[in-house]
Scaffold this motif. Structure first.
Motif, PDB file in Angstrom:
ATOM      1  N   GLU A   1       0.286   4.259  13.744  1.00 22.13           N
ATOM      2  CA  GLU A   1      -0.826   4.768  12.944  1.00 22.13           C
ATOM      3  C   GLU A   1      -0.964   3.993  11.635  1.00 22.13           C
ATOM      4  O   GLU A   1      -2.081   3.761  11.148  1.00 22.13           O
ATOM      5  CB  GLU A   1      -0.652   6.256  12.661  1.00 22.13           C
ATOM      6  CG  GLU A   1      -1.913   6.953  12.178  1.00 22.13           C
ATOM      7  CD  GLU A   1      -3.023   6.986  13.221  1.00 22.13           C
ATOM      8  OE1 GLU A   1      -4.203   6.997  12.812  1.00 22.13           O
ATOM      9  OE2 GLU A   1      -2.717   7.000  14.437  1.00 22.13           O
ATOM     10  N   LYS A   2       0.165   3.578  11.058  1.00 24.09           N
ATOM     11  CA  LYS A   2       0.129   2.764   9.831  1.00 24.09           C
ATOM     12  C   LYS A   2      -0.609   1.449  10.087  1.00 24.09           C
ATOM     13  O   LYS A   2      -1.344   0.958   9.233  1.00 24.09           O
ATOM     14  CB  LYS A   2       1.554   2.488   9.335  1.00 24.09           C
ATOM     15  CG  LYS A   2       2.317   3.706   8.897  1.00 24.09           C
ATOM     16  CD  LYS A   2       3.649   3.333   8.265  1.00 24.09           C
ATOM     17  CE  LYS A   2       4.603   2.712   9.259  1.00 24.09           C
ATOM     18  NZ  LYS A   2       5.952   2.461   8.670  1.00 24.09           N
ATOM     19  N   TRP A   3      -0.413   0.872  11.269  1.00 29.54           N
ATOM     20  CA  TRP A   3      -1.080  -0.369  11.635  1.00 29.54           C
ATOM     21  C   TRP A   3      -2.583  -0.144  11.782  1.00 29.54           C
ATOM     22  O   TRP A   3      -3.393  -0.976  11.353  1.00 29.54           O
ATOM     23  CB  TRP A   3      -0.524  -0.907  12.956  1.00 29.54           C
ATOM     24  CG  TRP A   3       0.902  -1.338  12.925  1.00 29.54           C
ATOM     25  CD1 TRP A   3       1.953  -0.690  12.329  1.00 29.54           C
ATOM     26  CD2 TRP A   3       1.441  -2.501  13.536  1.00 29.54           C
ATOM     27  NE1 TRP A   3       3.113  -1.376  12.538  1.00 29.54           N
ATOM     28  CE2 TRP A   3       2.831  -2.499  13.287  1.00 29.54           C
ATOM     29  CE3 TRP A   3       0.891  -3.539  14.290  1.00 29.54           C
ATOM     30  CZ2 TRP A   3       3.677  -3.494  13.748  1.00 29.54           C
ATOM     31  CZ3 TRP A   3       1.727  -4.539  14.765  1.00 29.54           C
ATOM     32  CH2 TRP A   3       3.101  -4.512  14.476  1.00 29.54           C
ATOM     33  N   LEU A   4      -2.943   0.978  12.395  1.00 29.09           N
ATOM     34  CA  LEU A   4      -4.361   1.279  12.607  1.00 29.09           C
ATOM     35  C   LEU A   4      -5.094   1.455  11.285  1.00 29.09           C
ATOM     36  O   LEU A   4      -6.258   1.080  11.157  1.00 29.09           O
ATOM     37  CB  LEU A   4      -4.512   2.541  13.457  1.00 29.09           C
ATOM     38  CG  LEU A   4      -3.895   2.493  14.859  1.00 29.09           C
ATOM     39  CD1 LEU A   4      -4.136   3.808  15.582  1.00 29.09           C
ATOM     40  CD2 LEU A   4      -4.436   1.321  15.662  1.00 29.09           C
ATOM     41  N   ILE A   5      -4.392   2.014  10.303  1.00 23.55           N
ATOM     42  CA  ILE A   5      -4.976   2.168   8.969  1.00 23.55           C
ATOM     43  C   ILE A   5      -5.014   0.820   8.243  1.00 23.55           C
ATOM     44  O   ILE A   5      -6.053   0.391   7.731  1.00 23.55           O
ATOM     45  CB  ILE A   5      -4.172   3.195   8.140  1.00 23.55           C
ATOM     46  CG1 ILE A   5      -4.229   4.577   8.797  1.00 23.55           C
ATOM     47  CG2 ILE A   5      -4.698   3.257   6.702  1.00 23.55           C
ATOM     48  CD1 ILE A   5      -3.234   5.568   8.216  1.00 23.55           C
ATOM     49  N   GLY A   6      -3.880   0.160   8.196  1.00 21.33           N
ATOM     50  CA  GLY A   6      -3.763  -1.076   7.416  1.00 21.33           C
ATOM     51  C   GLY A   6      -4.603  -2.227   7.951  1.00 21.33           C
ATOM     52  O   GLY A   6      -5.059  -3.081   7.184  1.00 21.33           O
ATOM     53  N   HIS A   7      -4.816  -2.248   9.274  1.00 20.55           N
ATOM     54  CA  HIS A   7      -5.567  -3.348   9.887  1.00 20.55           C
ATOM     55  C   HIS A   7      -6.984  -2.931  10.284  1.00 20.55           C
ATOM     56  O   HIS A   7      -7.597  -3.567  11.144  1.00 20.55           O
ATOM     57  CB  HIS A   7      -4.835  -3.851  11.139  1.00 20.55           C
ATOM     58  CG  HIS A   7      -3.586  -4.619  10.859  1.00 20.55           C
ATOM     59  ND1 HIS A   7      -3.550  -5.721  10.037  1.00 20.55           N
ATOM     60  CD2 HIS A   7      -2.312  -4.441  11.301  1.00 20.55           C
ATOM     61  CE1 HIS A   7      -2.303  -6.202   9.999  1.00 20.55           C
ATOM     62  NE2 HIS A   7      -1.542  -5.439  10.746  1.00 20.55           N
ATOM     63  N   THR A   8      -7.505  -1.870   9.661  1.00 24.55           N
ATOM     64  CA  THR A   8      -8.810  -1.364  10.089  1.00 24.55           C
ATOM     65  C   THR A   8      -9.922  -2.408  10.016  1.00 24.55           C
ATOM     66  O   THR A   8     -10.777  -2.464  10.913  1.00 24.55           O
ATOM     67  CB  THR A   8      -9.206  -0.109   9.271  1.00 24.55           C
ATOM     68  OG1 THR A   8     -10.451   0.388   9.759  1.00 24.55           O
ATOM     69  CG2 THR A   8      -9.342  -0.419   7.777  1.00 24.55           C
ATOM     70  N   CYS A   9      -9.921  -3.261   8.997  1.00 23.20           N
ATOM     71  CA  CYS A   9     -10.975  -4.287   8.878  1.00 23.20           C
ATOM     72  C   CYS A   9     -10.907  -5.251  10.051  1.00 23.20           C
ATOM     73  O   CYS A   9     -11.936  -5.590  10.659  1.00 23.20           O
ATOM     74  CB  CYS A   9     -10.846  -5.030   7.560  1.00 23.20           C
ATOM     75  SG  CYS A   9     -11.186  -4.012   6.112  1.00 23.20           S
ATOM     76  N   GLU A  10      -9.705  -5.706  10.399  1.00 18.54           N
ATOM     77  CA  GLU A  10      -9.543  -6.625  11.518  1.00 18.54           C
ATOM     78  C   GLU A  10      -9.967  -5.964  12.832  1.00 18.54           C
ATOM     79  O   GLU A  10     -10.650  -6.573  13.661  1.00 18.54           O
ATOM     80  CB  GLU A  10      -8.086  -7.083  11.618  1.00 18.54           C
ATOM     81  CG  GLU A  10      -7.821  -8.025  12.781  1.00 18.54           C
ATOM     82  CD  GLU A  10      -6.357  -8.401  12.935  1.00 18.54           C
ATOM     83  OE1 GLU A  10      -6.079  -9.467  13.509  1.00 18.54           O
ATOM     84  OE2 GLU A  10      -5.493  -7.616  12.492  1.00 18.54           O
ATOM     85  N   LEU A  11      -9.567  -4.706  13.025  1.00 16.97           N
ATOM     86  CA  LEU A  11      -9.888  -4.000  14.261  1.00 16.97           C
ATOM     87  C   LEU A  11     -11.394  -3.831  14.442  1.00 16.97           C
ATOM     88  O   LEU A  11     -11.936  -4.035  15.532  1.00 16.97           O
ATOM     89  CB  LEU A  11      -9.191  -2.634  14.276  1.00 16.97           C
ATOM     90  CG  LEU A  11      -7.664  -2.669  14.393  1.00 16.97           C
ATOM     91  CD1 LEU A  11      -7.086  -1.269  14.192  1.00 16.97           C
ATOM     92  CD2 LEU A  11      -7.230  -3.241  15.738  1.00 16.97           C
TER      93      LEU A  11
END
Length: 236
Positions: A187-197
């Motif tokens: 979930e930390k990745w989904l938040i931190g990388h939201t722009c890339e995603l």
């Protein structure tokens, strides 16, 4: 466990939430201490000169972006010296790209992002350390790729990229995919990388559901692979 290893493992981070994940618990279980270094902030000299295991973790920058991130130049120089000494080193994602670059291979932007869970195509080797990942989905999260360094042994490919893992002897292991990710940390990745995603048009809800399906199994496999590395590596 290899008694020659100093009992501290150094981990170099390029992004705070991309940590050792499941590797950390495994290291603690085997009596190792863990010390983190932050690339771009800390002096990495000690981590790269460490005679025990050093693990270089992932991050969203490219190894070729030295003009914008000058610390990369020094990091690569330290890494080249480390690899020349054949000191035990694991690189994950950006860490694997740094190892490839330090060994003289080209690192460059791939044709497309590879983000999501899928299985690897393992190279048929009698002693492939990734054999336990047969028919196991792993997390891919990268846009860059690399050529295979000279004298390196290819261990795995994916449907999109031929170079997903390689080793140099028993002491140097490079993994393009994220073996270390845990079910509870994504979930930390989904938040931190939201722009890339969002830029890559990745379905975040689907990625989350795939994580619930595959991550716990991968944690067990990651333990086995790290244990194998620690048992079979030796100091130069």
């Amino acid at each position: 466990m290899n008694s020659n290893f100093p009992k501290t493992v150094y981990a170099i981070q390029h992004l705070s939430f991309e940590d050792l994940g499941s590797f950390e618990d495994t290291l603690y279980e085997h009596g190792y201490r863990v010390r983190y270094f932050e690339a771009g902030v800390d002096n990495l000299k000690k981590a790269f000169e460490h005679e025990g295991l050093t693990i270089i973790l992932g991050g969203p920058i490219g190894v070729y972006e030295t003009e914008d991130y000058p610390f990369l130049t020094e990091e690569i120089q330290y890494l080249q010296q480390r690899l020349a000494k054949n000191l035990p080193t694991i690189g994950i994602c950006l860490g694997a790209q740094l190892i490839a670059h330090a060994l003289g291979a080209k690192v460059y932007a791939g044709a497309q992002k590879e983000i999501g869970w899928s299985s690897l195509q393992l190279i048929d080797l009698a002693d492939n350390p990734l054999t336990t990942l047969q028919e196991t989905a792993v997390l891919h999260w990268h846009g860059d790729t690399f050529d295979l360094p000279e004298n390196a042994e290819l261990l795995a490919s994916s449907a999109l990229y031929p170079h997903q893992a390689f080793r140099l002897g028993q002491n140097i292991l490079a993994l393009q995919f994220h073996l270390e990710v845990t079910a509870e940390s994504l979930e930390k990745w989904l938040i931190g990388h939201t722009c890339e995603l969002r830029k890559a048009d990745i379905n975040i809800q689907y990625l989350r559901s795939e994580n619930k399906k595959y991550a716990v199994k991968l944690e067990t496999k990651a333990q086995e692979i790290l244990h194998h590395f620690l048992q079979n590596s030796s100091l130069s």
